[in-house]
Write a protein that holds these residues in place. Structure first.
Motif, PDB file in Angstrom:
ATOM      1  N   ALA A 293      -3.941   1.317  11.877  1.00 44.54           N
ATOM      2  CA  ALA A 293      -5.187   1.764  11.252  1.00 44.54           C
ATOM      3  C   ALA A 293      -5.237   3.281  11.133  1.00 44.54           C
ATOM      4  N   ALA A 294      -4.634   3.972  12.116  1.00 46.99           N
ATOM      5  CA  ALA A 294      -4.673   5.434  12.126  1.00 46.99           C
ATOM      6  C   ALA A 294      -3.815   6.063  11.042  1.00 46.99           C
ATOM      7  N   ARG A 295      -2.951   5.292  10.395  1.00 49.62           N
ATOM      8  CA  ARG A 295      -2.131   5.844   9.309  1.00 49.62           C
ATOM      9  C   ARG A 295      -2.985   6.283   8.129  1.00 49.62           C
ATOM     10  N   TYR A 296      -4.120   5.620   7.943  1.00 46.85           N
ATOM     11  CA  TYR A 296      -4.887   5.775   6.725  1.00 46.85           C
ATOM     12  C   TYR A 296      -6.072   6.716   6.939  1.00 46.85           C
ATOM     13  N   PRO A 297      -6.304   7.640   6.017  1.00 49.06           N
ATOM     14  CA  PRO A 297      -7.473   8.506   6.152  1.00 49.06           C
ATOM     15  C   PRO A 297      -8.782   7.737   6.231  1.00 49.06           C
ATOM     16  N   PHE A 298      -8.823   6.579   5.577  1.00 50.88           N
ATOM     17  CA  PHE A 298     -10.016   5.742   5.610  1.00 50.88           C
ATOM     18  C   PHE A 298      -9.704   4.391   6.251  1.00 50.88           C
ATOM     19  N   GLY A 299      -8.893   4.422   7.306  1.00 47.64           N
ATOM     20  CA  GLY A 299      -8.548   3.213   8.038  1.00 47.64           C
ATOM     21  C   GLY A 299      -9.548   2.925   9.144  1.00 47.64           C
ATOM     22  N   ARG A 300      -9.822   1.646   9.365  1.00 47.69           N
ATOM     23  CA  ARG A 300     -10.732   1.216  10.434  1.00 47.69           C
ATOM     24  C   ARG A 300     -10.067   0.086  11.211  1.00 47.69           C
TER      25      ARG A 300
ATOM     26  N   ARG B 127       4.881   6.791   5.427  1.00 44.95           N
ATOM     27  CA  ARG B 127       4.247   8.106   5.263  1.00 44.95           C
ATOM     28  C   ARG B 127       3.285   8.191   4.080  1.00 44.95           C
ATOM     29  N   PRO B 128       3.544   7.505   2.961  1.00 47.48           N
ATOM     30  CA  PRO B 128       2.565   7.585   1.865  1.00 47.48           C
ATOM     31  C   PRO B 128       1.172   7.110   2.242  1.00 47.48           C
ATOM     32  N   ALA B 129       1.042   6.305   3.289  1.00 49.33           N
ATOM     33  CA  ALA B 129      -0.276   5.827   3.710  1.00 49.33           C
ATOM     34  C   ALA B 129      -1.205   6.974   4.071  1.00 49.33           C
ATOM     35  N   HIS B 130      -0.654   8.068   4.550  1.00 55.00           N
ATOM     36  CA  HIS B 130      -1.476   9.198   4.988  1.00 55.00           C
ATOM     37  C   HIS B 130      -2.191   9.889   3.834  1.00 55.00           C
ATOM     38  N   ARG B 131      -1.784   9.603   2.608  1.00 53.42           N
ATOM     39  CA  ARG B 131      -2.357  10.304   1.449  1.00 53.42           C
ATOM     40  C   ARG B 131      -3.291   9.425   0.629  1.00 53.42           C
ATOM     41  N   LEU B 132      -3.557   8.218   1.076  1.00 54.61           N
ATOM     42  CA  LEU B 132      -4.345   7.275   0.283  1.00 54.61           C
ATOM     43  C   LEU B 132      -5.845   7.448   0.512  1.00 54.61           C
ATOM     44  N   ASP B 133      -6.617   7.157  -0.541  1.00 57.22           N
ATOM     45  CA  ASP B 133      -8.066   7.102  -0.370  1.00 57.22           C
ATOM     46  C   ASP B 133      -8.566   5.659  -0.288  1.00 57.22           C
ATOM     47  N   THR B 134      -7.648   4.716  -0.133  1.00 56.12           N
ATOM     48  CA  THR B 134      -7.989   3.304   0.023  1.00 56.12           C
ATOM     49  C   THR B 134      -8.703   3.067   1.350  1.00 56.12           C
ATOM     50  N   GLU B 135      -9.757   2.259   1.318  1.00 64.82           N
ATOM     51  CA  GLU B 135     -10.401   1.819   2.551  1.00 64.82           C
ATOM     52  C   GLU B 135      -9.588   0.647   3.113  1.00 64.82           C
ATOM     53  N   VAL B 136      -9.157   0.772   4.350  1.00 70.68           N
ATOM     54  CA  VAL B 136      -8.298  -0.237   4.950  1.00 70.68           C
ATOM     55  C   VAL B 136      -8.919  -0.715   6.267  1.00 70.68           C
ATOM     56  N   LEU B 137      -9.121  -2.021   6.384  1.00 71.32           N
ATOM     57  CA  LEU B 137      -9.590  -2.601   7.638  1.00 71.32           C
ATOM     58  C   LEU B 137      -8.439  -3.362   8.285  1.00 71.32           C
ATOM     59  N   VAL B 138      -8.064  -2.945   9.480  1.00 65.66           N
ATOM     60  CA  VAL B 138      -7.015  -3.605  10.250  1.00 65.66           C
ATOM     61  C   VAL B 138      -7.696  -4.429  11.333  1.00 65.66           C
ATOM     62  N   VAL B 139      -7.585  -5.744  11.219  1.00 71.42           N
ATOM     63  CA  VAL B 139      -8.229  -6.658  12.160  1.00 71.42           C
ATOM     64  C   VAL B 139      -7.155  -7.205  13.099  1.00 71.42           C
TER      65      VAL B 139
ATOM     66  N   LEU C  95       0.824  -1.204   0.000  1.00 72.49           N
ATOM     67  CA  LEU C  95       0.000   0.000   0.000  1.00 72.49           C
ATOM     68  C   LEU C  95       0.863   1.261   0.000  1.00 72.49           C
ATOM     69  N   ALA C  96       1.955   1.229   0.758  1.00 75.14           N
ATOM     70  CA  ALA C  96       2.823   2.398   0.825  1.00 75.14           C
ATOM     71  C   ALA C  96       3.442   2.729  -0.527  1.00 75.14           C
ATOM     72  N   ARG C  97       3.593   1.733  -1.356  1.00 78.85           N
ATOM     73  CA  ARG C  97       4.232   1.932  -2.661  1.00 78.85           C
ATOM     74  C   ARG C  97       3.207   2.058  -3.789  1.00 78.85           C
ATOM     75  N   HIS C  98       2.147   1.256  -3.735  1.00 75.74           N
ATOM     76  CA  HIS C  98       1.213   1.175  -4.859  1.00 75.74           C
ATOM     77  C   HIS C  98      -0.245   1.309  -4.412  1.00 75.74           C
ATOM     78  N   GLY C  99      -0.473   1.974  -3.323  1.00 79.62           N
ATOM     79  CA  GLY C  99      -1.825   2.058  -2.770  1.00 79.62           C
ATOM     80  C   GLY C  99      -2.843   2.725  -3.672  1.00 79.62           C
ATOM     81  N   ARG C 100      -2.394   3.544  -4.606  1.00 76.44           N
ATOM     82  CA  ARG C 100      -3.368   4.206  -5.481  1.00 76.44           C
ATOM     83  C   ARG C 100      -4.079   3.210  -6.391  1.00 76.44           C
ATOM     84  N   HIS C 101      -3.548   2.001  -6.479  1.00 73.10           N
ATOM     85  CA  HIS C 101      -4.185   0.962  -7.293  1.00 73.10           C
ATOM     86  C   HIS C 101      -5.007  -0.018  -6.443  1.00 73.10           C
ATOM     87  N   VAL C 102      -5.246   0.332  -5.186  1.00 69.37           N
ATOM     88  CA  VAL C 102      -5.980  -0.564  -4.278  1.00 69.37           C
ATOM     89  C   VAL C 102      -7.265   0.116  -3.830  1.00 69.37           C
TER      90      VAL C 102
END
Length: 393
Positions: free
Chosen positions: A343-350, A314-326, A145-152
């Motif tokens: 989970a808090a790294r991501y704008p749409f992290g849960r 750090r790139p995780a902070h700029r993603l619009d990917t929905e991420v669920l951390v279980v 995700l940190a490298r290619h998250g825009r495709h997820v």
């Protein structure tokens, strides 16, 4: 240009043995679909890392049936660690392993680029996918995700090994000694002192026991195993080695497949500060097993031959990917608190914390684990059957 590739359930894509060197030789990396490709369905990459071998020829259909169901295109990648051409790239002519070369070939950055090569082969250069990973594979999913998250579109990760969080927060992932009753501590100390040559086997058994024994029986089974060690019952120890697959794991570690395992264990052990923790009091089976596996790489680190693993999240902070951390509250391998920050790294992290163990045995038994995977990766929700397993203080 990629449509012909996805018609076959099993295929391969040529990737560099060293992605950082464009001139390096290429080798075929195999992957497999769980069912015939349907462009109307979302595609999910089933991510495994260097010390996981669940994905193998002929297995992805069963993985799809168990966890994902028919609503997805599930893609499993065999992995460079299980592929002979990559293994041989780390072996000298005399058959010995060149561990510096192994570090180059099997470090996480190479696996990340392999994942993206498969993504491009299946859905095209700008196509998007879902991502699934658990344990070490979950960490690799976050590294991807940190490298290619825009495709997820969505990512589901469970029991994520997060060694940088462990190291920076000073957490203890191996809670074995703290959880052990004082009487069992004394018995184990005596048993190990009486037979020092048995220590490696004892650590392997105590570490592997976590994967085979349910939470409600773990304390009793640990005590029983310590009794076997104390009694020096070699026939019972041999049976337990087979039951907990200790001998099978050792055989794999000593085979070409073990090269990638040791590299990945190095990537876990150093950021988490596992060697430093072993200098303290007590017995820590998980840490001893990890550090022992990583020793060839740790020796190179000490000699200044290779660098310590690194990860820029750090790139995780700029993603619009929905991420669920279980996470699992009773996880013996992962301190669930690292998942809060993850989970808090991501704008749409849960974050979802389950009342369960590293294997999510309770959720799998009830069907809630598969239901959670399917609901989140398809529509981004947490279903009621999973909510019933949520951990509450």
């Amino acid at each position: 240009m990629f449509a012909s590739t996805v018609l076959a359930l099993a295929a391969a894509v040529a990737v560099p043995i060293d992605h950082s060197d464009p001139a390096s030789a290429k080798a075929d990396l195999g992957y497999e679909l769980g069912a015939p490709y349907d462009p109307a369905k979302p595609t999910v990459l089933f991510v495994t890392d260097g010390q996981q071998f669940r994905v193998a020829p002929g297995r992805v259909a069963a993985i799809q049936e168990e966890f994902f169901g028919p609503g997805f295109n599930v893609v499993g990648i065999y992995g460079r660690g299980a592929t002979e051409a990559f293994q041989q790239g780390a072996v000298r002519p005399d058959g010995s392993v060149d561990w510096a070369r192994a570090w180059t070939i099997f470090r996480a950055e190479q696996w990340v680029e392999d994942l993206d090569a498969v993504r491009r082969a299946v859905v095209g250069p700008e196509g998007k996918v879902g991502v699934f990973g658990t344990s070490g594979g979950a960490l690799l999913a976050h590294q991807y995700l940190a490298r290619h998250g825009r495709h997820v579109t969505r990512a589901f990760t469970s029991a994520t090994v997060e060694p940088w969080g462990v190291g920076s927060l000073g957490l203890a992932t191996d809670r074995f000694w703290a959880e052990l009753a004082p009487a069992d501590r004394d018995r184990l100390t005596r048993a190990l002192a009486g037979r020092p040559a048995l220590r490696d086997t004892a650590m392997a058994l105590l570490q592997r026991q976590n994967f085979f024994v349910p939470l409600d029986r773990l304390a009793a089974e640990r005590s029983a195993l310590i009794g076997v060690l104390e009694a020096g019952d070699d026939s019972k120890l041999a049976a337990l080695r087979k039951e907990y697959q200790v001998d099978a794991i050792r055989e794999r570690m000593d085979s070409p497949r073990g090269i990638a395992i040791r590299v990945r264990e190095y990537e876990f052990a150093v950021p988490a500060g596992e060697r430093e923790r072993l200098r303290g009091p007590g017995v820590h089976p998980d840490l001893e097993v990890h550090v022992g596996a990583a020793k060839p790489l740790l020796d190179l680190l000490d000699a200044g031959t290779i660098e310590a693993p690194s990860f820029d999240s750090r790139p995780a902070h700029r993603l619009d990917t929905e991420v669920l951390v279980v996470a699992a509250h009773a996880d013996h391998t992962v301190d669930w608190r690292t998942s809060i920050a993850l989970a808090a790294r991501y704008p749409f992290g849960r974050l979802f914390v389950a009342d369960d163990d590293h294997m999510f045995a309770r959720m799998k038994k009830s069907g809630a684990y598969a239901a959670l995977i399917r609901a989140f990766l398809s529509v981004g929700t947490i279903p009621p059957e999973a909510q019933r397993h949520r951990w509450r203080e």
